[in-house]
Motif scaffolding. Structure first.
Motif, mmCIF file in Angstrom:
data_model
loop_
_atom_site.group_PDB
_atom_site.id
_atom_site.type_symbol
_atom_site.label_atom_id
_atom_site.label_comp_id
_atom_site.label_asym_id
_atom_site.label_seq_id
_atom_site.Cartn_x
_atom_site.Cartn_y
_atom_site.Cartn_z
ATOM 1 N N MET A 144 0.839 -1.191 0.000
ATOM 2 C CA MET A 144 0.000 0.000 0.000
ATOM 3 C C MET A 144 0.881 1.251 0.000
ATOM 4 O O MET A 144 1.859 1.321 0.738
ATOM 5 N N PRO A 145 0.556 2.261 -0.838
ATOM 6 C CA PRO A 145 1.375 3.477 -0.871
ATOM 7 C C PRO A 145 1.171 4.330 0.369
ATOM 8 O O PRO A 145 0.045 4.497 0.842
ATOM 9 N N ASP A 146 2.241 4.886 0.888
ATOM 10 C CA ASP A 146 2.125 5.850 1.981
ATOM 11 C C ASP A 146 1.609 7.192 1.478
ATOM 12 O O ASP A 146 0.996 7.951 2.238
ATOM 13 N N ILE A 147 1.871 7.482 0.199
ATOM 14 C CA ILE A 147 1.491 8.771 -0.388
ATOM 15 C C ILE A 147 0.615 8.506 -1.613
ATOM 16 O O ILE A 147 1.019 7.765 -2.515
ATOM 17 N N VAL A 148 -0.553 9.091 -1.637
ATOM 18 C CA VAL A 148 -1.405 9.070 -2.831
ATOM 19 C C VAL A 148 -1.449 10.483 -3.399
ATOM 20 O O VAL A 148 -1.732 11.449 -2.672
ATOM 21 N N LEU B 217 7.985 18.197 2.631
ATOM 22 C CA LEU B 217 6.909 18.047 3.603
ATOM 23 C C LEU B 217 6.584 16.576 3.841
ATOM 24 O O LEU B 217 6.412 16.138 4.991
ATOM 25 N N ALA B 218 6.491 15.802 2.769
ATOM 26 C CA ALA B 218 6.185 14.375 2.909
ATOM 27 C C ALA B 218 7.255 13.667 3.731
ATOM 28 O O ALA B 218 6.954 12.799 4.569
ATOM 29 N N GLN B 219 8.512 14.032 3.493
ATOM 30 C CA GLN B 219 9.612 13.433 4.252
ATOM 31 C C GLN B 219 9.451 13.721 5.746
ATOM 32 O O GLN B 219 9.620 12.827 6.587
ATOM 33 N N GLN B 220 9.104 14.949 6.090
ATOM 34 C CA GLN B 220 8.917 15.323 7.489
ATOM 35 C C GLN B 220 7.747 14.565 8.111
ATOM 36 O O GLN B 220 7.865 14.022 9.218
ATOM 37 N N LEU C 68 9.903 12.970 -5.936
ATOM 38 C CA LEU C 68 9.817 12.515 -4.552
ATOM 39 C C LEU C 68 11.095 11.844 -4.065
ATOM 40 O O LEU C 68 11.208 11.519 -2.879
ATOM 41 N N GLY C 69 12.036 11.595 -4.969
ATOM 42 C CA GLY C 69 13.290 10.978 -4.551
ATOM 43 C C GLY C 69 13.070 9.592 -3.983
ATOM 44 O O GLY C 69 12.395 8.745 -4.582
ATOM 45 N N ALA C 70 13.598 9.346 -2.775
ATOM 46 C CA ALA C 70 13.497 8.022 -2.156
ATOM 47 C C ALA C 70 12.053 7.650 -1.822
ATOM 48 O O ALA C 70 11.745 6.463 -1.644
ATOM 49 N N LEU C 71 11.160 8.629 -1.753
ATOM 50 C CA LEU C 71 9.757 8.345 -1.434
ATOM 51 C C LEU C 71 8.931 7.969 -2.660
ATOM 52 O O LEU C 71 7.758 7.601 -2.516
ATOM 53 N N ARG D 111 -1.047 7.480 4.138
ATOM 54 C CA ARG D 111 -0.836 8.374 5.278
ATOM 55 C C ARG D 111 -0.909 9.836 4.837
ATOM 56 O O ARG D 111 -1.235 10.709 5.634
ATOM 57 N N ILE D 112 -0.583 10.085 3.553
ATOM 58 C CA ILE D 112 -0.601 11.442 2.999
ATOM 59 C C ILE D 112 -1.378 11.431 1.688
ATOM 60 O O ILE D 112 -1.166 10.548 0.851
ATOM 61 N N LEU D 113 -2.249 12.401 1.521
ATOM 62 C CA LEU D 113 -2.915 12.634 0.237
ATOM 63 C C LEU D 113 -2.465 13.988 -0.293
ATOM 64 O O LEU D 113 -2.663 15.016 0.368
ATOM 65 N N GLY D 114 -1.852 14.010 -1.466
ATOM 66 C CA GLY D 114 -1.550 15.245 -2.169
ATOM 67 C C GLY D 114 -2.604 15.470 -3.227
ATOM 68 O O GLY D 114 -2.748 14.650 -4.140
ATOM 69 N N LEU D 115 -3.369 16.539 -3.122
ATOM 70 C CA LEU D 115 -4.528 16.765 -3.992
ATOM 71 C C LEU D 115 -4.320 18.009 -4.840
ATOM 72 O O LEU D 115 -4.098 19.107 -4.316
ATOM 73 N N GLY D 116 -4.393 17.855 -6.171
ATOM 74 C CA GLY D 116 -4.276 18.966 -7.104
ATOM 75 C C GLY D 116 -5.610 19.678 -7.262
ATOM 76 O O GLY D 116 -6.606 19.043 -7.651
#
Length: 511
Positions: free
Chosen positions: A1-5, A123-126, A27-30, A58-63
């Motif tokens: 499951m992705p941590d970031i969608v 931000l996602a890294q933090q 996102l680099g390593a993420l 855990r994180i949703l990035g929404l455009g």
């Protein structure tokens, strides 16, 4: 499951989001802990929420954009009820300005304004490390373009086969037209050319044949423009039976001879130019900080129409500060005489952050407070008249821009295009009370009745032109005014030719 969608609601399935792909590529390593999920406006919000939560992110990035702000607000509200600990991060032009006044920003955990690639990754890294930055509104970091990872590898095979691929050779704009958010840019910044061309080659090798350049000023730097055109010409020369379709936005009064020579080499159905005229009125142009040589722009449009095979889509805007109906009508008629394939009749919108708002008091600008923030009235165009213009724009798109009625349109417009089409628009709305859900057969009958009765044109000639137009665009029914013994034509395909979309193909086959 992705941590970031990474998600957004696109206007149509065919529009793949370049913004989401830029975010994931950087996102680099993420990156491997992320996934892109795209939806379409009009989908049930509960269904979208269900699909997002099924990933257990855990994180949703929404455009967030002007076309999806209302549904995006409902989505975030539902997600926060269903999973309060989901960290929602907003980005996109709609939330980059006037952020404090927006409900969606209050619902979300963070908002990144402006460029998002670097700031979202940080931000996602933090957040994934268990940290929660105190600032909710985070200004986007604007890095040098060579520092950004190129996003085109994020396009899937399904994207390549079925959707427009959005690409950018540059970002920003040096012009200051106040109705546009690009007026806030300091200049235009180019991506490194050779890596960009290499990415185009990779997309082409994967089967991509439809490319839409999002550059505001494709022809600003002619050497770069020529290099990109030469890329596509080389592939067309090597495989003339395997066409491409490429969309560019052009500055109307800048068309050097070297560029003309390259454009002339493209076969029909491969190039589309979107050209922003917006207004021909010099006083209005000066008022909104728009620099444009009208004579040169008109000469360039004439040259393009007469000397190349490109499909021409030209923009005009109604409701600009100080422009009345008579002035707009003169500009519209001027543009009709220049004969582009499409005229996009737009209604002014107050984009959040755009400088056009500075004219609100002096010119009585009254904007819709809800998306899409369209102009409702000005000190020279009242609300009822603006409504008429909005209906004109909708019917123009159905009849003129559709490319379905070339013969009939010439009869309808005659010697006074704006006045005649406005009269027809008023008549059609009085008759139907609708601007949507008008079937082609119903439009054909309406045109026949209007031209034959209200305009008193010869019914036989009107009917003959309408029948040719209707069947030529793929219509299969026998029309009520066609003779019973008329030979029905062989039905035509409703699809475009090769990579050329159907509407553009119809325009390029004009009689």
């Amino acid at each position: 499951m992705p941590d970031i969608v990474l998600a957004t609601l696109n206007a149509r399935y065919a529009h793949a989001s370049l913004g989401l792909r830029c975010l994931r590529a950087n996102l680099g390593a993420l990156r491997e802990r992320s996934a892109i999920r795209e939806f379409i406006i009009g989908q049930k919000i509960e269904d979208i929420a269900e699909k997002i939560l099924a990933d257990r992110p855990r994180i949703l990035g929404l455009g967030v954009y002007i076309w999806n702000i209302e549904e995006s607000s409902k989505l975030v509200a539902q997600l926060k009820v269903l999973q309060p600990d989901l960290i929602v991060v907003l980005g996109g032009p709609e939330v980059s300005y006037e952020t404090d006044a927006q409900r969606i920003a209050a619902l979300a955990d963070y908002v990144i304004t402006g460029w998002g690639e670097i700031s979202f990754a940080a931000l996602a890294q933090q957040v994934l490390a268990g940290e929660r930055p105190a600032a909710r509104i985070i200004p986007g970091v604007q890095p040098p373009l060579p520092a950004l990872a190129i996003p085109y590898g994020e396009y899937t095979d399904e994207d390549v086969q079925k959707r427009y691929l959005y690409v950018e050779a540059s970002r920003g704009c040096p012009f200051k037209c106040e109705f546009c958010l690009s007026a806030l840019d300091k200049t235009a910044w180019p991506f490194p050319l050779e890596p960009f061309l290499a990415e185009l080659e990779t997309l082409y090798a994967r089967g991509a044949r439809q490319f839409k350049f999002v550059d505001r000023t494709f022809n600003l730097k002619v050497d770069t423009s020529l290099a990109i055109l030469d890329f596509f010409l080389a592939r067309l020369d090597a495989a003339p039976d395997d066409p491409v379709f490429v969309h560019f936005e052009l500055i109307p009064d800048h068309l050097p001879e070297r560029l003309k020579t390259a454009i002339q080499r493209f076969p029909a159905g491969t190039l589309q130019f979107e050209i922003g005229i917006q207004t021909f009125d010099p006083e209005v142009q000066a008022r909104i900080s728009r620099r444009q040589d009208n004579a040169r722009a008109a000469a360039n449009l004439t040259w393009l129409r007469d000397n190349c095979n490109a499909h021409l889509h030209v923009d005009l805007i109604a409701g600009l500060p100080g422009e009345d109906v008579a002035t707009f009508a003169r500009g519209f008629d001027t543009l009709v005489a220049l004969a582009p394939h499409e005229i996009q009749f737009g209604i002014l919108k107050r984009l959040r952050g755009a400088p056009i708002a500075r004219h609100t008091r002096d010119y009585g600008l009254q904007f819709n407070p809800e998306p899409p923030y369209n102009i409702l009235a000005t000190n020279v165009i009242d609300f009822a008249t603006m409504q008429r213009l909005s209906r004109f724009a909708r019917y123009w798109d159905l009849i003129a821009n559709s490319g379905r009625y070339p013969r009939t349109l010439r009869r309808l417009l005659a010697d006074s295009p704006f006045a005649h089409f406005l009269a027809f628009s008023d008549w059609l709305y009085a008759r139907t009370g609708q601007t949507h859900a008008l079937a082609q057969e119903r439009l054909v009958q309406a045109l026949y009745d209007y031209l034959g009765n209200d305009r008193a044109l010869p019914a036989a000639d009107v009917g003959a032109d309408l029948a040719l137009d209707y069947h030529g665009a793929g219509g299969r029914s026998r029309l009520p005014f066609e003779p019973a013994d008329a030979q029905m034509p062989v039905p035509r395909s409703r699809k475009g030719d090769g990579a050329t979309p159907a509407r553009q193909a119809r325009h390029l086959q004009r009689p």
